[in-house]
Design a protein around this motif. Structure first.
Motif, short mmCIF file in Angstrom:
data_model
loop_
_atom_site.label_atom_id
_atom_site.label_comp_id
_atom_site.label_asym_id
_atom_site.label_seq_id
_atom_site.Cartn_x
_atom_site.Cartn_y
_atom_site.Cartn_z
N ASP A 41 0.51 -0.49 0.25
CA ASP A 41 -0.12 0.06 -0.40
C ASP A 41 1.31 1.25 -0.35
O ASP A 41 2.04 1.86 0.25
N ASN A 42 0.43 2.18 -0.60
CA ASN A 42 1.13 3.85 -0.87
C ASN A 42 1.53 4.35 0.18
O ASN A 42 2.07 4.56 0.81
N LYS A 43 0.21 3.60 1.50
CA LYS A 43 0.80 4.41 2.80
C LYS A 43 1.42 3.35 3.78
O LYS A 43 2.85 4.55 4.95
N HIS A 44 2.00 2.50 2.94
CA HIS A 44 2.86 1.81 4.15
C HIS A 44 4.50 2.37 3.26
O HIS A 44 4.95 2.15 4.42
N VAL A 45 4.19 2.75 2.36
CA VAL A 45 5.59 2.82 1.55
C VAL A 45 6.05 4.02 1.58
O VAL A 45 7.45 4.64 2.04
N LEU A 46 5.34 4.95 2.25
CA LEU A 46 5.22 6.61 3.05
C LEU A 46 6.24 6.28 4.27
O LEU A 46 6.78 7.09 4.18
N ASP A 47 5.49 5.75 5.39
CA ASP A 47 5.89 4.88 5.93
C ASP A 47 7.35 4.77 6.02
O ASP A 47 7.81 5.30 6.93
N ILE A 48 7.99 3.86 5.39
CA ILE A 48 8.67 3.11 5.41
C ILE A 48 9.54 4.43 4.75
O ILE A 48 11.23 3.97 5.34
N ALA A 49 9.08 5.18 3.78
CA ALA A 49 10.24 6.14 3.66
C ALA A 49 10.33 6.92 4.74
O ALA A 49 11.52 7.28 4.69
#
Length: 156
Positions: free
Chosen positions: A47-55
């Protein structure tokens, strides 16, 4: 005399132990979060939200190349209707390049974000900041004027 030595050693070592413990807890929570994401989703279809959190985790740990790599990879998988997510990706990549003093590439990504959505305040702030850092005061003042106009329109 030995008691004084122990008291001084304890006073010196307690703050160091506190800082080390806080960093270990911080790293543990990040790793736990990353493991939760890995268990819930397929790595490719994250999910894009998870990608942003990882970033954000990579940025907070100053892992600039890892952050850029993951965002570039997932940027290619974004749908056209997810414009805000794409703008956030561009802003984070620009922030990574700005953090390692590569201002030309950072400006390129901030301009990509600006061209996709010129009304987002964070993009305007980032663009004005990178123009100031690179010595382009004229463009920085122009972007600051746009930001001021946007704030005035928001207040109305």
């Amino acid at each position: 005399m030995f008691e004084i030595y122990l008291i001084l050693a304890t006073c010196f070592l307690l703050p160091i132990c506190f800082l080390i413990t806080n960093n270990i807890i911080y790293i543990y929570h990040h790793l736990k979060f990353l493991n939760q994401i890995e268990e819930k989703t397929n790595i490719i279809n994250t999910d894009n939200k998870h990608v942003l959190d990882i970033a954000k985790i990579y940025i907070s740990r100053k892992k600039w190349l890892d952050c850029i790599t993951i965002l570039e990879f997932y940027m290619k998988q974004i749908n056209i209707n997810e414009l805000i997510i794409l703008v956030q990706y561009y802003n984070y990549i620009g922030l990574c390049y700005q953090s390692v003093n590569i201002y030309k590439i950072a400006t390129k990504y901030y301009l990509k974000a600006y061209n996709k959505a010129p009304y987002i305040k964070q993009t305007l702030k980032n663009l004005a900041n990178i123009y100031k850092l690179s010595g382009n005061i004229k463009s920085a003042s122009k972007i600051n004027d746009q930001l001021t106009d946007l704030n005035k329109n928001e207040d109305i």
